[in-house]
Design a protein around this motif. Structure first.
Motif, PDB file in Angstrom:
ATOM      1  N   ASN A 190     -38.306  29.013 -56.205  1.00 26.05           N
ATOM      2  CA  ASN A 190     -39.558  28.301 -56.464  1.00 26.05           C
ATOM      3  C   ASN A 190     -39.935  28.377 -57.936  1.00 26.05           C
ATOM      4  OD1 ASN A 190     -39.858  27.513 -53.824  1.00 26.05           O
ATOM      5  ND2 ASN A 190     -41.185  29.211 -53.275  1.00 26.05           N
ATOM      6  N   ALA A 191     -39.741  29.529 -58.551  1.00 24.69           N
ATOM      7  CA  ALA A 191     -40.068  29.680 -59.970  1.00 24.69           C
ATOM      8  C   ALA A 191     -39.205  28.737 -60.805  1.00 24.69           C
ATOM      9  CB  ALA A 191     -39.865  31.128 -60.415  1.00 24.69           C
ATOM     10  N   ASN A 192     -37.923  28.635 -60.455  1.00 22.12           N
ATOM     11  CA  ASN A 192     -37.047  27.724 -61.191  1.00 22.12           C
ATOM     12  C   ASN A 192     -37.487  26.278 -60.997  1.00 22.12           C
ATOM     13  OD1 ASN A 192     -35.514  29.784 -62.240  1.00 22.12           O
ATOM     14  ND2 ASN A 192     -33.985  29.712 -60.614  1.00 22.12           N
ATOM     15  N   ALA A 193     -37.887  25.920 -59.763  1.00 23.80           N
ATOM     16  CA  ALA A 193     -38.353  24.557 -59.508  1.00 23.80           C
ATOM     17  C   ALA A 193     -39.617  24.283 -60.312  1.00 23.80           C
ATOM     18  CB  ALA A 193     -38.614  24.362 -58.018  1.00 23.80           C
ATOM     19  N   ASN A 194     -40.527  25.251 -60.381  1.00 19.57           N
ATOM     20  CA  ASN A 194     -41.753  25.061 -61.156  1.00 19.57           C
ATOM     21  C   ASN A 194     -41.464  24.997 -62.649  1.00 19.57           C
ATOM     22  OD1 ASN A 194     -43.504  24.897 -58.985  1.00 19.57           O
ATOM     23  ND2 ASN A 194     -43.812  27.105 -58.913  1.00 19.57           N
ATOM     24  N   ARG A 195     -40.528  25.803 -63.107  1.00 16.82           N
ATOM     25  CA  ARG A 195     -40.189  25.807 -64.528  1.00 16.82           C
ATOM     26  C   ARG A 195     -39.617  24.469 -64.953  1.00 16.82           C
ATOM     27  NH1 ARG A 195     -35.871  29.636 -65.312  1.00 16.82           N
ATOM     28  NH2 ARG A 195     -34.545  27.865 -64.989  1.00 16.82           N
ATOM     29  N   ASP A 196     -38.894  23.829 -64.066  1.00 15.21           N
ATOM     30  CA  ASP A 196     -38.238  22.568 -64.397  1.00 15.21           C
ATOM     31  C   ASP A 196     -39.032  21.343 -63.942  1.00 15.21           C
ATOM     32  OD1 ASP A 196     -36.143  24.036 -65.487  1.00 15.21           O
ATOM     33  OD2 ASP A 196     -35.055  24.111 -63.587  1.00 15.21           O
ATOM     34  N   ALA A 197     -40.277  21.530 -63.505  1.00 16.26           N
ATOM     35  CA  ALA A 197     -41.084  20.397 -63.038  1.00 16.26           C
ATOM     36  C   ALA A 197     -41.309  19.407 -64.173  1.00 16.26           C
ATOM     37  CB  ALA A 197     -42.419  20.894 -62.499  1.00 16.26           C
ATOM     38  N   VAL A 234     -58.326  22.615 -64.072  1.00 13.06           N
ATOM     39  CA  VAL A 234     -56.905  22.685 -63.761  1.00 13.06           C
ATOM     40  C   VAL A 234     -56.785  22.994 -62.272  1.00 13.06           C
ATOM     41  CG1 VAL A 234     -56.708  25.146 -64.371  1.00 13.06           C
ATOM     42  CG2 VAL A 234     -54.677  23.698 -64.403  1.00 13.06           C
ATOM     43  N   SER A 235     -55.782  22.441 -61.626  1.00 14.57           N
ATOM     44  CA  SER A 235     -55.551  22.739 -60.213  1.00 14.57           C
ATOM     45  C   SER A 235     -54.059  22.791 -59.946  1.00 14.57           C
ATOM     46  CB  SER A 235     -56.224  21.694 -59.317  1.00 14.57           C
ATOM     47  OG  SER A 235     -55.653  20.428 -59.503  1.00 14.57           O
ATOM     48  N   TRP A 236     -53.683  23.581 -58.943  1.00 12.15           N
ATOM     49  CA  TRP A 236     -52.291  23.701 -58.528  1.00 12.15           C
ATOM     50  C   TRP A 236     -52.280  24.229 -57.112  1.00 12.15           C
ATOM     51  CZ3 TRP A 236     -54.668  27.106 -61.804  1.00 12.15           C
ATOM     52  CH2 TRP A 236     -54.703  28.442 -61.419  1.00 12.15           C
ATOM     53  N   THR A 237     -51.130  24.171 -56.479  1.00 14.51           N
ATOM     54  CA  THR A 237     -50.973  24.694 -55.129  1.00 14.51           C
ATOM     55  C   THR A 237     -50.330  26.070 -55.229  1.00 14.51           C
ATOM     56  OG1 THR A 237     -50.724  22.468 -54.259  1.00 14.51           O
ATOM     57  CG2 THR A 237     -49.978  24.278 -52.860  1.00 14.51           C
ATOM     58  N   ALA A 238     -51.006  27.055 -54.644  1.00 18.73           N
ATOM     59  CA  ALA A 238     -50.499  28.428 -54.656  1.00 18.73           C
ATOM     60  C   ALA A 238     -49.282  28.532 -53.732  1.00 18.73           C
ATOM     61  CB  ALA A 238     -51.600  29.380 -54.190  1.00 18.73           C
ATOM     62  N   PRO A 239     -48.476  29.591 -53.885  1.00 23.06           N
ATOM     63  CA  PRO A 239     -47.302  29.756 -53.020  1.00 23.06           C
ATOM     64  C   PRO A 239     -47.639  29.783 -51.534  1.00 23.06           C
ATOM     65  CG  PRO A 239     -47.139  31.236 -54.890  1.00 23.06           C
ATOM     66  CD  PRO A 239     -48.506  30.600 -54.946  1.00 23.06           C
ATOM     67  N   GLY A 266     -49.766  27.845 -50.151  1.00 21.17           N
ATOM     68  CA  GLY A 266     -50.178  26.513 -49.756  1.00 21.17           C
ATOM     69  C   GLY A 266     -51.630  26.162 -50.045  1.00 21.17           C
ATOM     70  N   GLN A 267     -52.416  27.109 -50.521  1.00 22.39           N
ATOM     71  CA  GLN A 267     -53.824  26.838 -50.819  1.00 22.39           C
ATOM     72  C   GLN A 267     -53.955  26.130 -52.161  1.00 22.39           C
ATOM     73  OE1 GLN A 267     -56.802  29.872 -50.066  1.00 22.39           O
ATOM     74  NE2 GLN A 267     -55.202  31.173 -49.210  1.00 22.39           N
ATOM     75  N   LEU A 268     -54.909  25.197 -52.229  1.00 23.48           N
ATOM     76  CA  LEU A 268     -55.192  24.502 -53.480  1.00 23.48           C
ATOM     77  C   LEU A 268     -56.098  25.382 -54.334  1.00 23.48           C
ATOM     78  CD1 LEU A 268     -54.922  21.935 -55.182  1.00 23.48           C
ATOM     79  CD2 LEU A 268     -57.007  21.097 -54.066  1.00 23.48           C
ATOM     80  N   VAL A 269     -55.669  25.663 -55.546  1.00 22.77           N
ATOM     81  CA  VAL A 269     -56.437  26.473 -56.491  1.00 22.77           C
ATOM     82  C   VAL A 269     -57.032  25.516 -57.518  1.00 22.77           C
ATOM     83  CG1 VAL A 269     -56.336  28.304 -58.228  1.00 22.77           C
ATOM     84  CG2 VAL A 269     -54.874  28.425 -56.201  1.00 22.77           C
ATOM     85  N   GLU A 270     -58.357  25.591 -57.696  1.00 20.44           N
ATOM     86  CA  GLU A 270     -59.030  24.739 -58.675  1.00 20.44           C
ATOM     87  C   GLU A 270     -59.908  25.607 -59.564  1.00 20.44           C
ATOM     88  OE1 GLU A 270     -59.871  20.459 -56.966  1.00 20.44           O
ATOM     89  OE2 GLU A 270     -60.725  21.987 -55.635  1.00 20.44           O
ATOM     90  N   ILE A 271     -59.767  25.439 -60.856  1.00 21.91           N
ATOM     91  CA  ILE A 271     -60.572  26.170 -61.831  1.00 21.91           C
ATOM     92  C   ILE A 271     -61.231  25.140 -62.751  1.00 21.91           C
ATOM     93  CG2 ILE A 271     -60.566  27.886 -63.687  1.00 21.91           C
ATOM     94  CD1 ILE A 271     -59.599  29.107 -61.078  1.00 21.91           C
ATOM     95  N   GLN A 272     -62.550  25.254 -62.918  1.00 20.20           N
ATOM     96  CA  GLN A 272     -63.272  24.456 -63.904  1.00 20.20           C
ATOM     97  C   GLN A 272     -63.712  25.427 -64.996  1.00 20.20           C
ATOM     98  OE1 GLN A 272     -64.627  24.484 -60.552  1.00 20.20           O
ATOM     99  NE2 GLN A 272     -63.162  22.908 -60.013  1.00 20.20           N
ATOM    100  N   TYR A 273     -63.805  24.941 -66.231  1.00 15.64           N
ATOM    101  CA  TYR A 273     -64.199  25.848 -67.305  1.00 15.64           C
ATOM    102  C   TYR A 273     -64.976  25.112 -68.385  1.00 15.64           C
ATOM    103  CZ  TYR A 273     -60.037  23.869 -69.524  1.00 15.64           C
ATOM    104  OH  TYR A 273     -59.102  23.011 -70.032  1.00 15.64           O
ATOM    105  N   VAL A 274     -65.752  25.908 -69.099  1.00 17.84           N
ATOM    106  CA  VAL A 274     -66.473  25.472 -70.281  1.00 17.84           C
ATOM    107  C   VAL A 274     -66.202  26.539 -71.332  1.00 17.84           C
ATOM    108  CG1 VAL A 274     -68.764  25.113 -71.296  1.00 17.84           C
ATOM    109  CG2 VAL A 274     -68.293  24.310 -68.981  1.00 17.84           C
ATOM    110  N   ALA A 275     -66.006  26.124 -72.557  1.00 17.16           N
ATOM    111  CA  ALA A 275     -65.869  27.070 -73.667  1.00 17.16           C
ATOM    112  C   ALA A 275     -66.736  26.530 -74.798  1.00 17.16           C
ATOM    113  CB  ALA A 275     -64.417  27.194 -74.101  1.00 17.16           C
ATOM    114  N   ASP A 276     -67.705  27.346 -75.209  1.00 22.51           N
ATOM    115  CA  ASP A 276     -68.625  26.919 -76.271  1.00 22.51           C
ATOM    116  C   ASP A 276     -69.189  28.155 -76.956  1.00 22.51           C
ATOM    117  OD1 ASP A 276     -70.470  27.910 -74.419  1.00 22.51           O
ATOM    118  OD2 ASP A 276     -71.214  25.934 -73.849  1.00 22.51           O
ATOM    119  N   GLU A 277     -70.377  28.034 -77.529  1.00 27.53           N
ATOM    120  CA  GLU A 277     -70.975  29.169 -78.234  1.00 27.53           C
ATOM    121  C   GLU A 277     -71.221  30.366 -77.319  1.00 27.53           C
ATOM    122  OE1 GLU A 277     -74.510  26.541 -77.076  1.00 27.53           O
ATOM    123  OE2 GLU A 277     -72.441  26.257 -77.649  1.00 27.53           O
TER     124      GLU A 277
END
Length: 145
Positions: free
Chosen positions: A33-40, A89-94, A96-107
Protein backbone atom coordinates in the motif's frame (compact mmCIF):
# COMPACT_ATOMS: atom_id res chain seq x y z
CA UNK A 1 16.69 -45.49 11.63
CA UNK A 2 15.36 -44.27 8.29
CA UNK A 3 11.80 -44.30 9.69
CA UNK A 4 12.81 -42.05 12.61
CA UNK A 5 14.52 -39.58 10.28
CA UNK A 6 11.52 -39.63 7.95
CA UNK A 7 9.18 -38.88 10.89
CA UNK A 8 11.44 -36.05 12.05
CA UNK A 9 11.51 -34.52 8.55
CA UNK A 10 7.71 -34.76 8.25
CA UNK A 11 7.30 -33.06 11.61
CA UNK A 12 9.75 -30.33 10.59
CA UNK A 13 7.99 -29.78 7.25
CA UNK A 14 4.55 -29.60 8.91
CA UNK A 15 5.89 -27.14 11.49
CA UNK A 16 7.43 -24.96 8.78
CA UNK A 17 4.24 -25.08 6.72
CA UNK A 18 2.11 -24.07 9.72
CA UNK A 19 4.57 -21.30 10.53
CA UNK A 20 4.28 -19.91 7.02
CA UNK A 21 0.49 -20.07 7.08
CA UNK A 22 0.29 -18.40 10.49
CA UNK A 23 2.93 -15.76 9.72
CA UNK A 24 1.95 -12.13 10.05
CA UNK A 25 2.10 -10.66 6.58
CA UNK A 26 0.54 -7.29 7.43
CA UNK A 27 3.89 -5.59 6.89
CA UNK A 28 4.00 -6.96 3.36
CA UNK A 29 0.51 -5.61 2.64
CA UNK A 30 1.35 -2.29 4.31
CA UNK A 31 4.49 -1.98 2.20
CA UNK A 32 2.50 -2.74 -0.95
CA UNK A 33 0.00 0.00 0.00
CA UNK A 34 2.83 2.41 0.81
CA UNK A 35 4.37 1.75 -2.60
CA UNK A 36 1.00 2.30 -4.30
CA UNK A 37 0.56 5.58 -2.41
CA UNK A 38 4.11 6.68 -3.18
CA UNK A 39 3.53 6.14 -6.88
CA UNK A 40 0.02 7.68 -7.00
CA UNK A 41 -0.44 10.00 -9.95
CA UNK A 42 -1.86 13.51 -9.75
CA UNK A 43 -5.11 13.53 -11.70
CA UNK A 44 -6.02 17.20 -11.21
CA UNK A 45 -3.89 20.21 -10.32
CA UNK A 46 -4.57 23.94 -10.45
CA UNK A 47 -2.56 26.98 -9.38
CA UNK A 48 -3.59 30.63 -9.58
CA UNK A 49 -1.25 33.37 -8.36
CA UNK A 50 -2.31 37.01 -8.46
CA UNK A 51 0.11 39.94 -8.86
CA UNK A 52 -0.53 40.97 -5.23
CA UNK A 53 0.71 37.56 -4.03
CA UNK A 54 -2.72 36.09 -3.27
CA UNK A 55 -2.97 32.50 -4.48
CA UNK A 56 -5.11 29.40 -4.68
CA UNK A 57 -3.94 25.86 -5.42
CA UNK A 58 -5.67 22.51 -5.48
CA UNK A 59 -4.76 18.96 -6.41
CA UNK A 60 -6.22 15.47 -6.38
CA UNK A 61 -4.41 12.16 -6.67
CA UNK A 62 -5.64 8.84 -8.03
CA UNK A 63 -5.54 7.30 -4.55
CA UNK A 64 -8.08 9.80 -3.18
CA UNK A 65 -5.96 12.55 -1.65
CA UNK A 66 -7.59 15.96 -2.20
CA UNK A 67 -6.08 19.25 -1.02
CA UNK A 68 -6.66 22.91 -1.61
CA UNK A 69 -5.37 26.14 -0.12
CA UNK A 70 -6.01 29.85 -0.51
CA UNK A 71 -3.66 32.48 0.83
CA UNK A 72 -2.77 36.09 0.75
CA UNK A 73 -1.98 39.09 2.93
CA UNK A 74 -4.27 40.71 5.48
CA UNK A 75 -3.89 44.49 5.27
CA UNK A 76 -1.39 44.44 2.38
CA UNK A 77 -0.98 48.24 2.55
CA UNK A 78 0.16 48.17 6.19
CA UNK A 79 3.83 48.35 7.11
CA UNK A 80 3.68 44.76 8.39
CA UNK A 81 1.04 42.86 6.39
CA UNK A 82 -0.07 39.56 7.89
CA UNK A 83 0.12 36.36 5.82
CA UNK A 84 -3.13 34.41 6.00
CA UNK A 85 -3.85 30.91 4.67
CA UNK A 86 -6.95 28.72 4.71
CA UNK A 87 -7.05 25.19 3.38
CA UNK A 88 -8.19 21.62 3.66
CA UNK A 89 -6.87 18.16 2.93
CA UNK A 90 -8.60 14.78 2.90
CA UNK A 91 -7.57 11.17 2.32
CA UNK A 92 -8.77 7.67 3.07
CA UNK A 93 -7.07 6.03 6.05
CA UNK A 94 -5.87 2.41 5.81
CA UNK A 95 -8.96 1.33 7.77
CA UNK A 96 -11.23 2.92 5.13
CA UNK A 97 -12.29 6.02 7.10
CA UNK A 98 -12.27 9.40 5.37
CA UNK A 99 -9.90 11.80 7.14
CA UNK A 100 -10.59 15.51 6.64
CA UNK A 101 -8.54 18.35 8.08
CA UNK A 102 -9.35 22.05 7.66
CA UNK A 103 -6.81 24.66 8.71
CA UNK A 104 -6.13 28.35 9.05
CA UNK A 105 -2.69 29.88 9.48
CA UNK A 106 -2.42 33.57 10.32
CA UNK A 107 -1.24 35.91 13.07
CA UNK A 108 -2.71 33.42 15.58
CA UNK A 109 -0.59 30.52 14.31
CA UNK A 110 -1.54 27.24 12.66
CA UNK A 111 -5.06 26.16 13.65
CA UNK A 112 -6.08 22.75 12.31
CA UNK A 113 -9.56 21.33 12.85
CA UNK A 114 -10.92 17.87 12.17
CA UNK A 115 -12.43 14.89 13.90
CA UNK A 116 -9.14 12.94 13.72
CA UNK A 117 -7.09 15.59 15.52
CA UNK A 118 -6.65 14.57 19.16
CA UNK A 119 -8.14 16.94 21.69
CA UNK A 120 -7.29 17.19 25.38
CA UNK A 121 -9.81 15.90 27.88
CA UNK A 122 -11.97 18.52 29.62
CA UNK A 123 -10.49 20.20 32.68
CA UNK A 124 -11.96 18.62 35.83
CA UNK A 125 -14.53 20.85 37.58
CA UNK A 126 -12.49 20.92 40.82
CA UNK A 127 -9.51 22.34 38.92
CA UNK A 128 -11.70 24.94 37.20
CA UNK A 129 -13.06 26.06 40.61
CA UNK A 130 -9.56 26.18 42.12
CA UNK A 131 -8.25 28.31 39.24
CA UNK A 132 -11.23 30.65 39.56
CA UNK A 133 -10.64 30.94 43.32
CA UNK A 134 -6.96 31.80 42.77
CA UNK A 135 -7.93 34.42 40.20
CA UNK A 136 -10.58 35.93 42.52
CA UNK A 137 -8.30 35.84 45.60
CA UNK A 138 -4.75 36.68 44.53
CA UNK A 139 -2.09 36.33 47.23
CA UNK A 140 -1.06 39.59 48.92
CA UNK A 141 1.98 41.30 47.48
CA UNK A 142 5.14 40.75 49.49
CA UNK A 143 7.54 43.57 50.26
CA UNK A 144 11.30 43.15 49.89
CA UNK A 145 13.67 45.08 52.12
Amino acid sequence: MFVGTYSYLNCLLVTLALGCVAADVSHVIANANANANRDAKIIRQELDVNPDGAYHWTYETENGIVADETGGLKNPQDENPIPSVQGRVSWTAPDGQLVEIQYVADENGYQPQGSFIPTPPPIPEAIVRALQYIQDHPPPATQKN
